[in-house]
Design an enzyme around this catalytic site. Structure first.
Site, PDB file in Angstrom:
ATOM      1  N   CYS A   2       0.860  -1.178   0.000  1.00  7.45           N
ATOM      2  CA  CYS A   2       0.000   0.000   0.000  1.00  7.45           C
ATOM      3  C   CYS A   2       0.899   1.231   0.000  1.00  7.45           C
ATOM      4  CB  CYS A   2      -0.865   0.024   1.251  1.00  7.45           C
ATOM      5  SG  CYS A   2      -1.769  -1.504   1.515  1.00  7.45           S
ATOM      6  N   ARG A  29       1.219   1.737  -6.035  1.00  5.72           N
ATOM      7  CA  ARG A  29       1.457   0.763  -4.966  1.00  5.72           C
ATOM      8  C   ARG A  29       0.185   0.024  -4.561  1.00  5.72           C
ATOM      9  NH1 ARG A  29       6.286   1.589  -2.358  1.00  5.72           N
ATOM     10  NH2 ARG A  29       5.538   0.442  -0.548  1.00  5.72           N
ATOM     11  N   TRP A  75      -3.900  -1.821  -1.326  1.00  4.11           N
ATOM     12  CA  TRP A  75      -3.936  -3.069  -2.094  1.00  4.11           C
ATOM     13  C   TRP A  75      -4.244  -4.139  -1.059  1.00  4.11           C
ATOM     14  CZ3 TRP A  75      -1.606  -7.861  -2.650  1.00  4.11           C
ATOM     15  CH2 TRP A  75      -1.682  -8.452  -3.924  1.00  4.11           C
ATOM     16  N   ASN A 101       0.842   0.085   6.107  1.00  3.20           N
ATOM     17  CA  ASN A 101       1.279  -0.752   4.988  1.00  3.20           C
ATOM     18  C   ASN A 101       1.955  -1.970   5.601  1.00  3.20           C
ATOM     19  OD1 ASN A 101       2.342  -1.824   2.640  1.00  3.20           O
ATOM     20  ND2 ASN A 101       4.038  -0.362   2.552  1.00  3.20           N
ATOM     21  N   GLY A 102       1.571  -3.177   5.166  1.00  2.00           N
ATOM     22  CA  GLY A 102       2.186  -4.391   5.704  1.00  2.00           C
ATOM     23  C   GLY A 102       1.136  -5.330   6.254  1.00  2.00           C
ATOM     24  N   GLU A 471       9.501 -12.650 -20.331  1.00  2.00           N
ATOM     25  CA  GLU A 471       9.133 -11.278 -19.951  1.00  2.00           C
ATOM     26  C   GLU A 471       8.082 -10.708 -20.918  1.00  2.00           C
ATOM     27  OE1 GLU A 471       9.136  -9.233 -17.713  1.00  2.00           O
ATOM     28  OE2 GLU A 471       8.981  -7.262 -18.634  1.00  2.00           O
ATOM     29  N   LYS A 475       4.385  -9.357 -19.774  1.00  2.00           N
ATOM     30  CA  LYS A 475       3.861  -8.012 -20.059  1.00  2.00           C
ATOM     31  C   LYS A 475       2.494  -8.124 -20.712  1.00  2.00           C
ATOM     32  CE  LYS A 475       5.873  -6.424 -18.242  1.00  2.00           C
ATOM     33  NZ  LYS A 475       6.745  -6.170 -17.165  1.00  2.00           N
ATOM     34  N   GLU A 478      -0.147  -9.165 -18.135  1.00  2.00           N
ATOM     35  CA  GLU A 478      -0.441  -8.147 -17.128  1.00  2.00           C
ATOM     36  C   GLU A 478      -1.364  -7.060 -17.642  1.00  2.00           C
ATOM     37  OE1 GLU A 478       3.808  -7.226 -16.208  1.00  2.00           O
ATOM     38  OE2 GLU A 478       3.002  -7.061 -14.194  1.00  2.00           O
ATOM     39  N   HIS A 494       7.771 -30.024 -27.497  1.00  3.24           N
ATOM     40  CA  HIS A 494       7.641 -31.032 -26.432  1.00  3.24           C
ATOM     41  C   HIS A 494       6.317 -30.892 -25.684  1.00  3.24           C
ATOM     42  CE1 HIS A 494      11.663 -32.472 -27.138  1.00  3.24           C
ATOM     43  NE2 HIS A 494      12.126 -31.230 -27.081  1.00  3.24           N
ATOM     44  N   LYS A 592       2.475  -2.440  -7.686  1.00  2.73           N
ATOM     45  CA  LYS A 592       3.861  -2.367  -8.137  1.00  2.73           C
ATOM     46  C   LYS A 592       4.826  -2.964  -7.119  1.00  2.73           C
ATOM     47  CE  LYS A 592       6.987   0.016 -10.882  1.00  2.73           C
ATOM     48  NZ  LYS A 592       6.942  -0.933 -11.979  1.00  2.73           N
TER      49      LYS A 592
END
Ligand code: F6R
Length: 597
Positions: A2, A29, A75, A101-102, A471, A475, A478, A494, A592
């Site tokens: 957060c 965040r 968040w 936050n946490g 990557e 992207k 997301e 395979h 983030k």
């Protein structure tokens, strides 16, 4: 996970504006709800589920008087996103407001005890126990300072906490395994989870350490340790331009940050590559000697950079492996005296990566943080730091920091092994301009138009481009919310080939790395299943007959080709997401900085 902002200002009527500006700089965040509280003779709290724009709509047209306030963008970890679970939280009498936050691990037992003592709770959050604990201590006659401390003493877990009290011009805060930074400005003092929250007001900062308490008032700050002893702090100056943290005319931060990559790479290289002397040196690592083995620990995009870094070290004859930080356990994975653990983390605050690095510290292993954030927890937890110098990245999807991480890892492997290939150093000099040429001539919009309605996307790469395949797919997932998967090109046959149809475009990274023919063989396999092929390549003449789109990459050193190729994938993901109308800078369910394990 957060974002926290706090302000103890000199003027009565600008607190709300400072808090709201701060929250917009922190929205990356977390953005499932947000809120602010301003203390005067009472405490006024405004909070709302949804993006910051939802909170803005609930704010009164009038100014809210008060020189001290706190704000939060959330968040969720405990309790669904909702108005009632949004921060700040208050006690039964609304005399104290708290943002957090946490995670407070022992919140349930604290809550049970408080409820038994008559406290009533309005939310499902772990945070709400804090204002009630403070209220309880105030009831026992404690001062605001004592009540805040005593409440914090009862908490287990990770937290950055800030509190304001009615009738008090002081802001109270502390941290434990969650970031907090103080900004010292002419008009007052600021507190935030991250610098972009107040960079427009001041560049003079003090990073708080775990266990420290700070009291801010309009004239300054006082920092004390867990025992209440005064702590001498160090002041840093942030070198970002406030404009760096804005959108500079781009529609999205992500697009701006993609376009900032040439500059980010120049900054990462500055002063570290001595082309004439044919050497690479990194000041902060001058006393680090060549390791016997390297373990990389990282998550998400940073993990893909780490895969790339591990390959670089292996090629220079040093055994190296990248581990997902959440799976790394130095108690199980053997480490020797000459093993080095390198944490790759843009934010420097990712809980999984910090936990892996702390495990390595406990095992007595030398650690290096490769990070973007000066003063971050990773920078402080490690023996050495290599800053990637990408500047602030606000878009939730990592872009420029990935390019800077890759660049920094090439430098790291060169500096630690004394590798000084003049071709590589020359190629570095050209890299930013080559990247600019890709940005200037992008065909991403056309690719997006052709394939935005596809069922899924696959990305294949081989050798140094394999991590970029992962990557590129990440992207795509997301920000387009569509299924995408990266594969080592040779693995396609395979199993994953069963998924390939005319509705699954395949992005093929075909590099002039001595393995182009093999990768083209894989391209032919998907072409034969009618899948559209988008080739991202520095050997266009070889792959042209099999590709529906050719996205060209200028000739460079084999190791640098993936850094350039990835720009095409970023731009295509961005264009598809944009054409589909997705929330690009704040994709659903993501934040983030992931400060929980
Ligand atoms: C993806 C992304 C995440 C982060 C991951 C690690 O676009 O941003 O996968 O890479 O959460 O974050 P840091 O690098 O801050 O440790």
């Amino acid at each position: 996970m957060c974002g926290i902002i706090g302000y103890a200002g000199k003027r009565e009527d600008d607190s709300l504006e400072v808090l709201m500006n701060g929250l917009s700089g922190l929205e990356y965040r977390g953005y499932d709800s947000s809120g602010v509280a301003i203390a005067n003779s009472t405490i006024e709290v405004f909070k709302r589920e949804g993006h910051l724009s939802a909170l803005e709509e609930t704010l009164p047209a009038r100014t809210v008087p008060g020189t001290v306030g706190i704000g939060h963008t959330r968040w969720s970890t405990h309790g669904e996103p909702s108005d009632r679970n949004a921060h700040p939280h208050t006690d039964c009498q609304d005399t104290v407001a708290v943002v957090h936050n946490g995670i407070i691990e022992n919140f349930q037992s604290l809550r049970d005890d408080l409820a038994a003592a008559g406290h009533t709770f309005d939310s499902d959050t772990d945070t709400e126990v804090v204002p009630h604990l403070i209220e309880h201590e105030l009831g026992n006659g404690a001062s605001h300072t004592e009540a805040f401390r005593r409440a914090v003493d009862q908490l287990e877990g990770s937290y950055a906490l800030a509190a304001v009290f009615e009738g008090d011009h002081t802001l109270y805060a502390t941290r434990q395994e969650s970031p907090l930074v103080v900004g010292l400005g002419e008009d007052g003092c600021y507190l935030a989870s991250d610098v972009p929250a107040f960079i427009e007001y001041t560049d003079t900062v003090v990073y708080l350490e775990d266990g420290e308490f700070v009291q801010l008032d309009p004239s300054g700050m006082e920092v004390t340790d867990s025992q209440g002893n005064a702590v001498e702090t160090t002041t840093d100056t942030i070198e970002w331009d406030p404009e760096d943290a804005g959108k500079s005319g781009y529609d999205h931060y992500m697009l701006k940050e993609i376009h900032e990559q040439p500059t980010a790479i120049r900054k990462c290289l500055r002063g570290r590559v001595q082309e004439l002397e044919e050497s690479v040196s990194i000041d902060s690592l001058s006393d680090v000697s060549e390791p016997g083995a390297v373990h990389f620990v990282a998550c998400g995009t940073s993990y893909y950079a780490a895969l790339y870094g591990a390959r670089l070290f292996r090629e220079r004859g040093i055994w190296a492996q990248a581990f997902l930080a959440s799976e790394y356990d130095p108690g199980v994975i053997p480490v020797d005296d000459d093993t080095m653990v390198v944490g790759v983390t843009q934010s420097g605050e990712t809980a999984d990566t910090l936990s892996a690095l702390r495990g390595a510290n406990r095992a007595g292993v030398e650690t290096i943080a490769v990070t973007n954030v000066v003063g971050s927890s990773a920078a402080r937890a490690c023996d050495h730091t290599l800053f990637i110098r990408a500047g602030p990245e606000i878009g939730v999807a990592a872009t420029k920091t990935f390019a800077s991480q890759q660049t920094a890892l090439v430098l790291l492997s060169s500096a630690l092994t004394g590798y000084d290939d003049p071709n590589l150093l020359r190629a570095f000099r050209k890299l930013p301009d080559q990247m600019q040429s890709i940005l200037d001539r992008s065909r991403a919009d056309a690719v997006a138009e052709a394939y935005r309605d596809a069922d899924a996307y696959f990305v294949i790469g081989r050798g140094y481009t394999e991590p970029v395949a992962y990557e590129g797919a990440l992207k795509m997932k997301e920000i387009t919310y569509k299924h995408a998967e990266g594969f080592a090109a040779g693995e396609l046959k395979h199993g994953p080939l069963a998924l390939v149809t005319e509705r699954t475009p395949v992005f093929a990274l075909v590099s002039d790395n001595g393995m182009a023919r093999k990768t083209i063989g894989n391209v032919k396999e998907v072409e034969a299943r009618s899948a559209p092929v988008v080739a991202i390549t520095d050997v266009p003449e070889m792959v042209d007959p099999y590709a529906d789109f050719l996205l060209e990459v200028p000739k460079t050193h084999e190791w640098l080709m993936p850094i350039l190729a990835n720009v095409h994938l970023q731009l295509v993901a961005y264009s598809i997401a944009n054409q589909l109308g997705r929330s690009i800078d704040m994709p659903r369910n993501l934040a983030k900085s992931v400060t929980v394990e």
